[in-house]
Design a protein around this motif. Structure first.
Motif, PDB file in Angstrom:
ATOM      1  N   UNK A 134      39.192  47.189  47.501  1.00  0.00           N
ATOM      2  CA  UNK A 134      38.007  46.601  46.669  1.00  0.00           C
ATOM      3  C   UNK A 134      37.254  47.071  45.510  1.00  0.00           C
ATOM      4  N   UNK A 135      36.916  48.743  45.510  1.00  0.00           N
ATOM      5  CA  UNK A 135      36.365  49.331  44.828  1.00  0.00           C
ATOM      6  C   UNK A 135      37.105  49.729  43.431  1.00  0.00           C
ATOM      7  N   UNK A 136      38.056  49.959  44.116  1.00  0.00           N
ATOM      8  CA  UNK A 136      39.166  49.640  42.785  1.00  0.00           C
ATOM      9  C   UNK A 136      40.341  49.303  42.138  1.00  0.00           C
ATOM     10  N   UNK A 137      39.941  48.316  42.780  1.00  0.00           N
ATOM     11  CA  UNK A 137      41.278  46.938  42.144  1.00  0.00           C
ATOM     12  C   UNK A 137      40.814  47.451  40.730  1.00  0.00           C
ATOM     13  N   UNK A 138      39.325  47.384  40.095  1.00  0.00           N
ATOM     14  CA  UNK A 138      39.275  46.932  38.941  1.00  0.00           C
ATOM     15  C   UNK A 138      39.796  48.563  38.194  1.00  0.00           C
ATOM     16  N   UNK A 139      39.554  49.709  38.988  1.00  0.00           N
ATOM     17  CA  UNK A 139      40.669  50.967  38.125  1.00  0.00           C
ATOM     18  C   UNK A 139      41.492  51.185  38.154  1.00  0.00           C
ATOM     19  N   UNK A 140      41.838  50.901  39.483  1.00  0.00           N
ATOM     20  CA  UNK A 140      43.625  51.507  39.749  1.00  0.00           C
ATOM     21  C   UNK A 140      43.870  51.024  38.411  1.00  0.00           C
ATOM     22  N   UNK A 141      45.288  51.024  38.134  1.00  0.00           N
ATOM     23  CA  UNK A 141      46.243  50.636  37.301  1.00  0.00           C
ATOM     24  C   UNK A 141      47.716  50.648  37.904  1.00  0.00           C
ATOM     25  N   UNK A 142      48.486  49.911  38.003  1.00  0.00           N
ATOM     26  CA  UNK A 142      49.395  49.197  38.131  1.00  0.00           C
ATOM     27  C   UNK A 142      50.607  49.012  36.844  1.00  0.00           C
TER      28      UNK A 142
END
Lengths: 310, 273
Positions: free
Chosen positions: A294-302
Motif C-alpha cells: 500500500x505504502x509503496x504504491x505511490x513510489x514504485x515505478x512500473x
C-alpha cells in the motif's frame, strides 16, 4: 453457421478439462499442504490441546488473550520486529551498493560477482556453524584479531553481543540481494542513461532520477520477501544449540518469535497456545506485506503492468 | 571512467571479496587444527601441522555416511518430483485455458508470499496424526505439489514457445500430455537445470523439515551437523564440527562453481519479470 460452432465447442471443453488435469497437482498440494494445515492450526488455537491427551477443550479465543498477557511472547515479537528492521534494509542497501560496483566495466567483474555471491549459497546450518567458530571465545578469529591489537577478548556468543553475531551472519548473505539488484540494473535500457549523460546529468543525478525509480519494483520485491523471511527467522537457534527444542540455550537478545513458538510446541507441549502464536505471526506477516504494498504504491515505478494484471 | 577510479574500485571490491571469503577460509583452517591447537589462545591463523585425521574422525564419530545418504535420498526425491510437477503445472498455465485460470494464477503468485515456516509446523502435526513422521512421504507430497516459484519459471518459458509447434502436433494426433512430454519438456532444459539446482540446494540445506519430521537415526546431514560432535561433557568438539561442516558445505559450493550461471538465472528472475 452450425458447423464451426459444433466443431469449436468440444475442443474448448476438453481443453478446460485438460487444464485442470495439469494444474491439479499444485491445487491439491496447496489445499492439502497449506490451506488445510493453516485451518487445522486455527482450530487447535481455539483449544487447550497439548498434542497428547485425547481430550481437548474448546477455549474460544483464550489463547489469543493469553498471548497479550505473556511478556515473553510480546518481547520476542518486539525483538523479531527489531531484527527485521535492522537486517532487511541493511542487506538491501549493501546488496544494491555492491550491485552498482560490480556492474561497472572493470576487469574480472564476473569473478567478483561469483565470490561475493558465494556465501549466499552456503546452507544455513553451515553458515551458522562457521560463525560459531569465528566468534568462539578462545578459538575464534574475531578475538584473534582483537588480541593482535592488544584488546581483551570478548564473549561474543552470549548477551549482549550475540545480536551482532546474528546481524553479521545475515549480512554475510547480502550477495543474494546483490544478484537480484544486479539483474534489475542490467534491465535498465542503456539509452536512458546515455541520454541523461548527453543532457549533462551528473552520475549521482542519473542514479537517483533514473536508476533508482527503474529499480524500485526490484527493491520492493526484496523488501517484501526480506520481511517475510526475517519475521519467521529462527537463525539464532542454529547459532546456539542447533536443536528445535533448544530454545533455552538462545541468548535473550536473540530470542526471536519463531524460537518461542518452537519452544511452546516441542518443549512445553502447549499446542493450542503455540498455534495461536503461529496465527498471530501469520496475521502480522500478512498485514506487514499489505502495508508495504500500500505504502509503496505511490513510489514504485512500473514500466510494464505487473504480472497477473495482464 | 578514469584509470585511477577503476583501480580504486577494484581495490574496494577485492577487500569486499576477502571479507566475504574469510569465514570459509577460517572454517577450513579450523578443520585442520588439533584439539590442543584449538584450545590455545590467541588462536593460530593456520594450523602448524595440518591434521587431516579430523576428517576421518568427523565421518566415524557420528553417523556421517548414513546422514549423507538420507540427505541425498531426500534431495533426490524432492528434486525430481518438484521439477517434474512444476513443469507439468507450468505447462497448464502457459498453454491451456479454462474458466478460473486467471484467478488461479493470481493465487499461485500470492502463495509465493506465504510464510513457509508458519505452515510447516501444523503440516507436521497432520503428518504425525497420519503416522507419516519418520518416513519420506512428506517429501513425496511436497514434491508432487510443486513449487510456486518454479511453476512460474516454467510457465514463463513455455509461454514463449511458438504456437505452431503444438498445432502441428495436434494435427498429427498428439494429445496435450504427449505435447508436454515430447515437445515442451525436452526444450526446457535451461529451466530444468535451474529447477534441479534450486531444489537440490534447498533440500540439502533444509534444517527445520528433517529436524521436525525425522528421528535422530534417520535424519539428514543438516541436522546431524547442527547437533553432532560433542565430547562426553556435552561440549562441542570444534575441530570436528569444522571438518564435518566443510564436507557438508562442499557439494553445494562445487555445484555453484560449476553451474554458476544457472544459479544466478534461477535466483535473479525471482518473480520480478
Amino acid at each position: 453457421m452450425e458447423r464451426p460452432d459444433r466443431k469449436k465447442k468440444p475442443p474448448t471443453l476438453r481443453k478446460a478439462r485438460t487444464f485442470y488435469l495439469f494444474v491439479a497437482p499444485w491445487v491439491l498440494g496447496f489445499i492439502g499442504l497449506t490451506v488445510f494445515p493453516l485451518g487445522y492450526a486455527f482450530w487447535l488455537s481455539l483449544t487447550d490441546s497439548d498434542g497428547l491427551s485425547p481430550r481437548t477443550h474448546f477455549v474460544g479465543f483464550q489463547n489469543y488473550i493469553d498471548i497479550f498477557h505473556d511478556p515473553l511472547t510480546l518481547s520476542s515479537l518486539a525483538k523479531t520486529g527489531m531484527f527485521a528492521l535492522v537486517t532487511v534494509p541493511l542487506s538491501i542497501l549493501a546488496g544494491l551498493l555492491l550491485a552498482v560496483m560490480v556492474n561497472q566495466p572493470i576487469r574480472a567483474r564476473g569473478l567478483y560477482r561469483a565470490l561475493i555471491y558465494l556465501p549466499a549459497v552456503v546452507p544455513p546450518v553451515g553458515a551458522a556453524l562457521t560463525f560459531r567458530l569465528i566468534f568462539d571465545r578462545d578459538a575464534g578469529a574475531a578475538n584473534g584479531i582483537l588480541s593482535t591489537f592488544g584488546a581483551n577478548p570478548i564473549t561474543w556468543l552470549v548477551d549482549p553481543n550475540a545480536r551482532y553475531v546474528l546481524y553479521a551472519l545475515v549480512l554475510w548473505g547480502c550477495g543474494g540481494s546483490m544478484i537480484i539488484s544486479l539483474a534489475g540494473l542490467q534491465d535498465i535500457p542503456r539509452e536512458l542513461l546515455e541520454a541523461a549523460q548527453v543532457d549533462g546529468a551528473s552520475y549521482w543525478q542519473s542514479f537517483t532520477r533514473i536508476t533508482i525509480p527503474l529499480l524500485s519494483p526490484v527493491i520492493l520485491f526484496q523488501v517484501i520477501t526480506g520481511m517475510i523471511g526475517s519475521l519467521q527467522s529462527f537463525a539464532p537457534l542454529l547459532l546456539s544449540s542447533g536443536s528445535l527444542s533448544g530454545a533455552g540455550a538462545v541468548p535473550q537478545g536473540n530470542y526471536l518469535y519463531m524460537i518461542h513458538v518452537f519452544a511452546q510446541y516441542f518443549s512445553a507441549s502447549r499446542f493450542g497456545y503455540a498455534s495461536a502464536m503461529l496465527w498471530l505471526l501469520f496475521a502480522v506477516i500478512l498485514l506487514v506485506t499489505l502495508l508495504i504494498i500500500k505504502v509503496s504504491a505511490r513510489t514504485v515505478f512500473y514500466t510494464v503492468e505487473p504480472e497477473g494484471a495482464k | 571512467m578514469t584509470r585511477t577510479y577503476r583501480w580504486a574500485l577494484s581495490l574496494v571490491l577485492l577487500a569486499v571479496v576477502l571479507v566475504m571469503i574469510s569465514p570459509i577460509l577460517w572454517l577450513v583452517s579450523s578443520s585442520l587444527k588439533s584439539s590442543a591447537e584449538m584450545a590455545s589462545f590467541p588462536p593460530t591463523w593456520w594450523p602448524s601441522q595440518p591434521r587431516f585425521a579430523n576428517y576421518t574422525e568427523a565421518i566415524t564419530s557420528v553417523n556421517f555416511l548414513g546422514a549423507a545418504q538420507n540427505s541425498l535420498t531426500i534431495a533426490f526425491i524432492s528434486t525430481t518430483l518438484t521439477t517434474l510437477s512444476s513443469a507439468w503445472v507450468g505447462f497448464g498455465f502457459a498453454r491451456l485455458t479454462a474458466p478460473g485460470k486467471k484467478q488461479l494464477f493470481v493465487v499461485l503468485l500470492a502463495t509465493m508470499m506465504l510464510p513457509g515456516i508458519v505452515t510447516l509446523v501444523p503440516t507436521y502435526l497432520i503428518f504425525a496424526k497420519l503416522h507419516m513422521v519418520n518416513t519420506y512421504w512428506p517429501w513425496v507430497a511436497w514434491g508432487l505439489g510443486g513449487s510456486a516459484f518454479l511453476i512460474f519459471l516454467f510457465r514463463q518459458f513455455f509461454a514463449g514457445i511458438p504456437r505452431e509447434m503444438e498445432e502441428a502436433a495436434i494435427i498429427d494426433g498428439c494429445g496435450y500430455v504427449g505435447i508436454f512430454w515430447r515437445i515442451f519438456l525436452p526444450q526446457s532444459w535451461p529451466v530444468i537445470a535451474a529447477s534441479v539446482i534450486l531444489s537440490f540446494t534447498h533440500a540439502w540445506g533444509d534444517f527445520v523439515g528433517p529436524a521436525m519430521f525425522l528421528s535422530q537415526d534417520s535424519t539428514t546431514l543438516a541436522v546431524a551437523m547442527a547437533t553432532g560432535y560433542v565430547n562426553d561433557k556435552g561440549l562441542p568438539l570444534n575441530n570436528l564440527v569444522a571438518a564435518g561442516a566443510v564436507m557438508y558445505v562442499l557439494p553445494v559450493l562445487i555445484l555453484f562453481l560449476f553451474m554458476q550461471r544457472r544459479f544466478v538465472s534461477g535466483f535473479s528472475t525471482s518473480g520480478i519479470k
